[in-house]
Write a protein that holds these residues in place. Structure first.
Motif, PDB file in Angstrom:
ATOM      1  N   PHE A  74       0.837  -1.204   0.000  1.00 23.78           N
ATOM      2  CA  PHE A  74       0.000   0.000   0.000  1.00 23.78           C
ATOM      3  C   PHE A  74       0.868   1.248   0.000  1.00 23.78           C
ATOM      4  CE2 PHE A  74      -2.421   3.425   1.916  1.00 23.78           C
ATOM      5  CZ  PHE A  74      -3.666   3.302   1.315  1.00 23.78           C
TER       6      PHE A  74
ATOM      7  N   TRP B 134       2.462   1.813  -3.410  1.00 20.96           N
ATOM      8  CA  TRP B 134       1.507   2.301  -4.408  1.00 20.96           C
ATOM      9  C   TRP B 134       1.297   3.802  -4.231  1.00 20.96           C
ATOM     10  CZ3 TRP B 134      -3.201   4.790  -4.580  1.00 20.96           C
ATOM     11  CH2 TRP B 134      -3.956   4.670  -5.757  1.00 20.96           C
ATOM     12  N   PHE B 135       1.168   4.245  -2.978  1.00 17.03           N
ATOM     13  CA  PHE B 135       0.942   5.670  -2.743  1.00 17.03           C
ATOM     14  C   PHE B 135       2.160   6.490  -3.137  1.00 17.03           C
ATOM     15  CE2 PHE B 135      -3.209   6.066  -1.090  1.00 17.03           C
ATOM     16  CZ  PHE B 135      -3.432   7.440  -1.014  1.00 17.03           C
TER      17      PHE B 135
ATOM     18  N   HIS C   5       2.370   6.748  -7.132  1.00 13.58           N
ATOM     19  CA  HIS C   5       1.386   7.625  -7.767  1.00 13.58           C
ATOM     20  C   HIS C   5       1.547   9.070  -7.314  1.00 13.58           C
ATOM     21  CE1 HIS C   5      -0.886   4.645 -10.029  1.00 13.58           C
ATOM     22  NE2 HIS C   5      -0.720   3.822  -8.997  1.00 13.58           N
TER      23      HIS C   5
ATOM     24  N   LEU D 261      -4.820   8.718  -7.400  1.00 17.14           N
ATOM     25  CA  LEU D 261      -4.774   8.687  -5.941  1.00 17.14           C
ATOM     26  C   LEU D 261      -6.162   8.857  -5.336  1.00 17.14           C
ATOM     27  CD1 LEU D 261      -1.582  10.860  -5.420  1.00 17.14           C
ATOM     28  CD2 LEU D 261      -1.833   8.473  -4.711  1.00 17.14           C
TER      29      LEU D 261
ATOM     30  N   TRP E 169      -8.098   5.705  -4.576  1.00 19.55           N
ATOM     31  CA  TRP E 169      -7.321   4.753  -3.791  1.00 19.55           C
ATOM     32  C   TRP E 169      -8.175   3.671  -3.154  1.00 19.55           C
ATOM     33  CZ3 TRP E 169      -7.839   3.714   1.421  1.00 19.55           C
ATOM     34  CH2 TRP E 169      -8.703   4.549   2.121  1.00 19.55           C
TER      35      TRP E 169
ATOM     36  N   GLN F 257      -8.583   1.186  -5.910  1.00 21.05           N
ATOM     37  CA  GLN F 257      -7.445   0.866  -6.757  1.00 21.05           C
ATOM     38  C   GLN F 257      -6.170   0.484  -5.998  1.00 21.05           C
ATOM     39  OE1 GLN F 257      -7.754   0.644 -10.127  1.00 21.05           O
ATOM     40  NE2 GLN F 257      -9.926   1.023  -9.690  1.00 21.05           N
ATOM     41  N   ALA F 258      -5.968   1.011  -4.828  1.00 21.85           N
ATOM     42  CA  ALA F 258      -4.736   0.721  -4.097  1.00 21.85           C
ATOM     43  C   ALA F 258      -4.774  -0.698  -3.535  1.00 21.85           C
ATOM     44  CB  ALA F 258      -4.547   1.719  -2.962  1.00 21.85           C
TER      45      ALA F 258
ATOM     46  N   ALA G  96      -6.358  -1.820   0.245  1.00 17.43           N
ATOM     47  CA  ALA G  96      -6.853  -0.542   0.752  1.00 17.43           C
ATOM     48  C   ALA G  96      -7.748  -0.722   1.973  1.00 17.43           C
ATOM     49  CB  ALA G  96      -7.595   0.203  -0.350  1.00 17.43           C
TER      50      ALA G  96
END
Length: 281
Positions: free
Chosen positions: A198, A201-202, A205, A214, A217, A220-221, A224
Motif C-alpha cells: 500500500f 503504491w501511494f 502515484h 490517488l 485509492w 485501486q490501491a 486498501a
C-alpha cells in the motif's frame, strides 16, 4: 534564474500512536529535523493551519481560540503521556482569512471560539517546533467528503502558503488498529507485506503526480480496506495535495513503519517540496 521558492510546501505527516510523543523512534527523529529544515529554507511560519484525522465535524469548522492546549484524546497509556503539554497561541485573525477563502470557493465554513489540539496535531508539533512559538489554527473537517472535494478544500487554502502559513495535514499512511490485537505488539517488528504494498503504491502515484488515480485509492490501491478500514487517517493527505497544486507531484520526505503495519510516511507538495526534500537529505 532564481529557482528558489518562498511559499511553504504543504505537508502530510503520519502521526502514529500517541506513544510517539514519549518514544519518538524514526518518525520523531524526522520531525525534529523537519522543523529546523523548514525554518532554514523558508523561515519561521507565521502560523500553522492544521488538518488532523482526530478533529472531525459535519462541515468544516475553524477553532479560532486565542490560545490552545494539548487535548489527551486517548486512553490506556502511561501516566507520563498525560503530563506532556503543548501550550501555544491560536490564530483568530487567520481564521477570518481562511473563512473568506473557503467562502469564496463556495465551501461551507464555521468559526468557533473554542480551542484545543488533538494528539494528531500536538504530537508532531512538539518535535517540529518544541518552543511552541508558532501559532496554530486547527481546521476540523468532514470525513464523509470524497478525496476530490478535499483536494478542492486544499486548493482554496493554497494562497496561504505564500503568506507564511504552513498547511499541515496529519493522519497515518496506513491505519488499521485491529492489527494490534493480531500482532505481537513489538514496535520494531517486520512490516506486513500488505502495508509495504500500500505504501509503495501511494509513493509511486504521488511522485508521478497522478492525483486523479490517488483519489480512487479506495478501489485501486492494494489492500486498501485492510490498511484503512475507515478513511479519516488518510484523507488529510488530499487536503495537503490540493493545497500544493494538483499540477505538481508530491514527494515523500520520510518513510518508516511501527508495529509492522502503522506507516509513518510524510509527504510535501507544491513547488517548494523538492527544496525541502533536499534540505532534509
Amino acid at each position: 534564474m532564481n529557482t528558489h521558492h518562498t511559499a511553504f510546501p504543504p505537508l502530510y505527516v503520519s502521526h502514529g500512536s500517541p506513544m510517539t510523543a514519549l518514544e519518538p523512534g524514526a518518525a520523531g527523529a524526522f520531525w525534529q529535523r523537519l522543523g529546523p529544515a523548514l525554518q532554514a529554507r523558508f523561515g519561521t511560519p507565521k502560523a500553522i493551519l492544521a488538518v488532523s484525522a482526530h478533529s472531525l465535524t459535519r462541515e468544516p469548522v475553524l477553532l479560532g481560540a486565542a490560545r490552545h492546549e494539548a487535548v489527551y484524546d486517548f486512553g490506556g497509556f502511561p501516566d507520563a503521556l498525560y503530563q506532556l503539554r503543548y501550550d501555544v497561541d491560536g490564530a483568530p485573525a487567520l481564521a477570518q482569512r481562511v473563512a473568506g477563502l473557503l467562502r469564496d470557493a463556495g465551501l461551507p465554513i464555521h468559526l468557533s471560539p473554542e480551542g484545543g489540539l488533538d494528539h494528531g496535531i500536538w504530537t508532531p508539533l512538539r518535535s517540529m517546533f518544541p518552543g511552541a512559538n508558532v501559532p496554530v489554527l486547527p481546521l476540523a473537517w468532514p470525513p464523509g467528503w470524497a478525496p476530490e472535494r478535499l483536494q478542492a478544500l486544499g486548493a482554496a487554502l493554497a494562497p496561504l502558503a505564500a503568506e507564511g502559513v504552513l498547511i499541515l495535514g496529519s493522519g497515518s499512511i496506513t491505519h488499521n488498529l485491529r492489527l494490534f490485537a493480531a500482532g505481537r505488539g513489538e514496535i520494531d517488528q517486520p512490516e506486513y507485506p500488505e502495508s509495504a504494498a500500500f505504501r509503495q503504491w501511494f509513493q509511486q502515484h504521488t511522485e508521478a503526480g497522478d492525483h486523479a488515480q490517488l483519489a480512487t485509492w479506495r478501489t485501486q490501491a492494494p489492500h486498501a480496506v485492510h490498511m484503512h478500514p475507515t478513511d479519516e487517517h488518510l484523507l488529510p493527505f488530499f487536503v495537503a495535495a490540493g493545497a500544493g497544486g494538483l499540477s505538481h507531484p508530491g514527494l515523500r520526505l520520510h518513510e518508516s513503519v511501527t508495529y509492522g503495519h502503522l506507516g509513518m510516511d510524510a509527504y510535501a507538495f507544491g513547488p517548494g517540496a523538492a527544496e525541502l526534500q533536499a534540505a532534509l537529505a
